[in-house]
Design an enzyme around this catalytic site. Sequence first.
Site, PDB file in Angstrom:
ATOM      1  N   GLU A 339       7.454   1.895  -2.695  1.00  0.00           N
ATOM      2  CA  GLU A 339       7.204   3.036  -3.584  1.00  0.00           C
ATOM      3  C   GLU A 339       8.445   3.782  -4.073  1.00  0.00           C
ATOM      4  O   GLU A 339       8.349   4.977  -4.372  1.00  0.00           O
ATOM      5  CB  GLU A 339       6.303   4.029  -2.844  1.00  0.00           C
ATOM      6  CG  GLU A 339       6.972   4.786  -1.659  1.00  0.00           C
ATOM      7  CD  GLU A 339       6.815   4.117  -0.309  1.00  0.00           C
ATOM      8  OE1 GLU A 339       6.560   2.897  -0.262  1.00  0.00           O
ATOM      9  OE2 GLU A 339       6.956   4.813   0.711  1.00  0.00           O
ATOM     10  N   HIS A 372      -1.840   2.504  -4.372  1.00  0.00           N
ATOM     11  CA  HIS A 372      -1.184   2.901  -3.117  1.00  0.00           C
ATOM     12  C   HIS A 372       0.239   3.398  -3.384  1.00  0.00           C
ATOM     13  O   HIS A 372       0.635   4.478  -2.934  1.00  0.00           O
ATOM     14  CB  HIS A 372      -1.179   1.689  -2.176  1.00  0.00           C
ATOM     15  CG  HIS A 372      -0.503   1.906  -0.862  1.00  0.00           C
ATOM     16  ND1 HIS A 372      -1.193   2.066   0.316  1.00  0.00           N
ATOM     17  CD2 HIS A 372       0.813   1.985  -0.529  1.00  0.00           C
ATOM     18  CE1 HIS A 372      -0.340   2.238   1.300  1.00  0.00           C
ATOM     19  NE2 HIS A 372       0.892   2.181   0.824  1.00  0.00           N
ATOM     20  N   GLU A 373       0.995   2.630  -4.128  1.00  0.00           N
ATOM     21  CA  GLU A 373       2.393   3.007  -4.357  1.00  0.00           C
ATOM     22  C   GLU A 373       2.494   4.242  -5.254  1.00  0.00           C
ATOM     23  O   GLU A 373       3.395   5.072  -5.086  1.00  0.00           O
ATOM     24  CB  GLU A 373       3.200   1.840  -4.940  1.00  0.00           C
ATOM     25  CG  GLU A 373       3.123   0.533  -4.130  1.00  0.00           C
ATOM     26  CD  GLU A 373       3.456   0.681  -2.657  1.00  0.00           C
ATOM     27  OE1 GLU A 373       4.157   1.634  -2.288  1.00  0.00           O
ATOM     28  OE2 GLU A 373       2.987  -0.166  -1.853  1.00  0.00           O
TER      29      GLU A 373
HETATM   30  N1  BES Z   1       6.253   1.849   2.123  1.00  0.00           N
HETATM   31  C1  BES Z   1       5.596   0.604   2.120  1.00  0.00           C
HETATM   32  C2  BES Z   1       6.520  -0.557   2.059  1.00  0.00           C
HETATM   33  C3  BES Z   1       7.440  -0.813   3.206  1.00  0.00           C
HETATM   34  C4  BES Z   1       7.286  -0.280   4.449  1.00  0.00           C
HETATM   35  C5  BES Z   1       8.481  -1.665   3.020  1.00  0.00           C
HETATM   36  C6  BES Z   1       8.167  -0.565   5.463  1.00  0.00           C
HETATM   37  C7  BES Z   1       9.363  -1.954   4.029  1.00  0.00           C
HETATM   38  C8  BES Z   1       9.199  -1.388   5.270  1.00  0.00           C
HETATM   39  C9  BES Z   1       4.609   0.477   0.961  1.00  0.00           C
HETATM   40  O1  BES Z   1       4.098   1.657   0.478  1.00  0.00           O
HETATM   41  C10 BES Z   1       3.442  -0.278   1.499  1.00  0.00           C
HETATM   42  O2  BES Z   1       2.714   0.264   2.263  1.00  0.00           O
HETATM   43  N2  BES Z   1       3.298  -1.540   1.116  1.00  0.00           N
HETATM   44  C11 BES Z   1       2.245  -2.393   1.599  1.00  0.00           C
HETATM   45  C12 BES Z   1       1.195  -2.600   0.553  1.00  0.00           C
HETATM   46  C13 BES Z   1       0.143  -1.551   0.604  1.00  0.00           C
HETATM   47  C14 BES Z   1      -0.816  -1.672  -0.541  1.00  0.00           C
HETATM   48  C15 BES Z   1      -0.631  -1.567   1.893  1.00  0.00           C
HETATM   49  C16 BES Z   1       2.871  -3.711   1.961  1.00  0.00           C
HETATM   50  O3  BES Z   1       4.013  -3.916   1.611  1.00  0.00           O
HETATM   51  O4  BES Z   1       2.194  -4.523   2.571  1.00  0.00           O
HETATM   52 ZN    ZN Z   2       2.668   2.536   1.704  1.00  0.00          ZN
END
Ligand code: BES
Ligand code: ZN
Length: 951
Positions: A339, A372-373
Amino acid sequence: MGEKRYYMSQTTILFCALAVIAIAGLVGLLCGILPECAEPIEATKPPPTEPPATEPPQTTHKIPKEIWEDLRLPTSLKPHHYEIYLKTDITNKIFDGSVDILFSCEIATKYIMLHSNALNIVEGSATLRNINGLEVPELSEPWLYQPNQYLVVELSDELTKGEMYEFSVSFGAPLAEVLMGYYLSSYTKNDEKRYLGTTQFAPTDARRAFPCFDEPAMKANFTLTMDYEAEYHVISNMPEESTEDLPDDWKKTKFAMSVPMSTYLLCWVVSDFVFKSGVTNNGVEMRLWAREDAIDFVDYALQKGIEQLDFFDEYFGIKFPLPKMDMIAIPDFSAGAMENWGLITYRETALLYEEGVSSAGNKQSVCSIVAHELAHQWFGNLVTLKWWDDTWLNEGFASYVEYLGADYSEPLWGMTDQFVARTLQRVLVTDSLATSRPISIPVSTPEEINQQFDIISYNKGASLMRMCSFFLGESTFQKGLKNYLEYFKYGNAENNDLWMFLSEAAEEDGLIIDVKQIMDTWTLQMGYPNVRIDRQYGSGPEFTANQTRFLIDPEGNTTTEYGDLGYQWYVPLTYVTAEDPRDPEIGGLNWLDPKTERTVALTNLDDNEWLLVNYDERGYYRVNYDAKNWDLLKAQLISDHEVISIASRSALLGDAFNLARAGALNQTTALDQTLYLVNEREYIPWYTVSSVTGYIDLMLSRSGAYGSFEKYMLQQVTPLYEDVGWEDTGTHLERRVRSIAVSFACGYGNENCTRTAIGMFKEWMDNPAKNTIHPDLKYYVYCTAIAAGGQDEWFFALEQYQATSSSSEQSNLRSAMACANEPWILSTYLEYSRDKDLIRSQDEIGVITSVASNTVGAPLAWDYFRGNWDYLFDMYGQTAFSFSDLVEGVTRKFNTEFAMEELKKFMVEHPDQGTASRTFVQMVEATQANIRWMDYHYDDVERWLKGAVPN
Ligand code: BES
Ligand code: ZN
């Protein structure tokens, strides 16, 4: 302490006002030296919050001897602005640059200490100046304290409290090969390999791109200037301010100064990608970027992104603060999406939707992930957690409101019901392990921080938010949220802050409720209750409710490093009855308090009519009934299942099977609840069926009862299968349930299904240019044909995998190739998984775990995992999601003493387990529970199945 903070006394208000003035003064100072600082953004910033009573985790470890031994940065220096200059040489795969960090000295100190990791610091480049021209102490050469990823500069004398300084340093590094920090990604265009440079900083990797105070509460403004080769262009969080040509076909782009933000949200991408754009109703330009060959597949995400950005503007009551939003599909990406403020990065499959190639499932993921993002832009970016202890608040919240955003833009998809099957029920399984964890726990090291991104943070967090929104009422919940965001914007908060604002909103709406007191029982201890309902037949009508902790293996070892509150909760009970099957408001909200029994009087319920508690599974708990009520529910499902709501049907199936697993209900009663499935046509209950029977499948897959199980499953699914057919038609939910129907039918050997699938695949092999298999069924058709086929089918799939540039088609093929039945083919596939020219590193773990999910492949994958541990650990051992997925994937089927011994032995031999350490412990418990399942339940299940199918 949270309470005190908001019942503001006069002095507090005065203090806050003074703090605002002080901050405004500071900004004035900043503006004096920053020409681009036209708007004093910080002037409107809320006062910083008082430190929490429970101090951040510094207090949890022993007092360090040297400051660099502390796992947290000291608070002596506070960054305000970073001027970052970077030169990215994609051709030579390197970058270098400098950073000027403007900071204030809050506590006199003889050290400048910040984060830096995997960077070469240019010798002699570090300088320090005082903003007011005062003399500064002498600097030592910066040195690295690698254990804590610190860059340390020792000073000849103390910095002066209240003074502002600028620290500058130059650095460089190769563009990383791992998908962290500032890294290199690639793709093929016209048979030529092309490269891009992109960043992934969350949670602790901004320090791999430039030295910085890499903690979420150390917010600052950032100004980025980038030099790059002229064939590329660059984007970042903020709009570009100027671009100029440099000699030798290079360019320089300078970006506008950012709003105050955390380092983990910074991002930039140097690529030759192209974009499509649109404008939201509120005037934000949204650009969707992808490699040229994929740009036509961004349309769906662009449309949803625009709708949802407007939706969240409205929902949060604060307009998106940046003038633009970029979203980009990155060919190599470790997580699903990230995000970064104003520049969201995605894995290709999370952003690209290709009509006719991508499935309804792909479409839904795009819609949900975008939501989500976007939700994080407010919850996470505008208001940020103080520290990673509260990761769940960020991720759980986004994982809850992503359903609201998706439901807004796709109202016919039943998203709010889907929540139950996809998010809630999945975590109820993990959280019933004694080796689960409280959602809120102290963390310090990058390894611990990365482990926070687990199903507990995401799914339990989301489920608790949803429960909270139900017991407060949605509008009260939203009001509290808006006030919270408004109060903390551009600042940091923790979970007590949210509870306080929610309580206040409730009070304003005439509801006296202590949200913190309730929520503490859900966040400070792991697990959840099993609510036992006993009806008084013949008198009343009424029922009593009791709670006990729900454990999937009640005989397991429950000692734990975490505290608890006696494993009792404040449980919001709602119910419906045969008299009012769809109106949970009729019975109102009944609280079952810790350590009490609750009796609820029912108006008007006959002894022969059913009662259903926890309507639509709104609360985070399971419900068990007396035997008669289970029978009444079963009878209703069989006679007319639609009387009971879709999500409640899903809840009944989920609860019955898991209660039976835990020995709290007969297997017979649970299995009885599936008798009605011959009439079920809805996606959501079938989704639940696939997970609960998936467990039984896992247990029986190498046993004598498997034949009867297969027959029973076929018998139950055939009417659905025959109904939905193979045509590419119907609503979104019909398409989704068709995938399940075909997966069950082909998976359990329905003759018509396997014949059709094999025929379709054969047609494709005969004419590779023409693939007529429709997107929702591709994976199942490929899998069926590859499982039934031999090397011709498999190598054909591999060829197609290499030939296509579609990431969703690649994903279908990659998973389907793991369906092969020949051990040598599966072993070959495992070997291929580490060939980077064949399988992208982002997909490597997926290959291993999909081989592991195949009964023939499981032992091969376990051997491969053990044999390649060192390599896998080096590659993924520190990552947020992949490593624990890997460990879970290769051990999931374990249900024998022998497997248990092997697992334990492996753990003893490999004490350093990276980000999978908790998963390892959980898999030991899961294996133990599986062994007991075989001991305790196998015979009952076999007997019931034999009775349910013709011989
Ligand atoms: N903030 C996360 C991505 C993240 C977290 C990247 C920790 C690296 C380390 C992002 O908002 C997220 O939650 N992404 C999910 C997808 C979401 C729709 C559940 C993912 O990457 O699986
Ligand atoms: Zn997230």
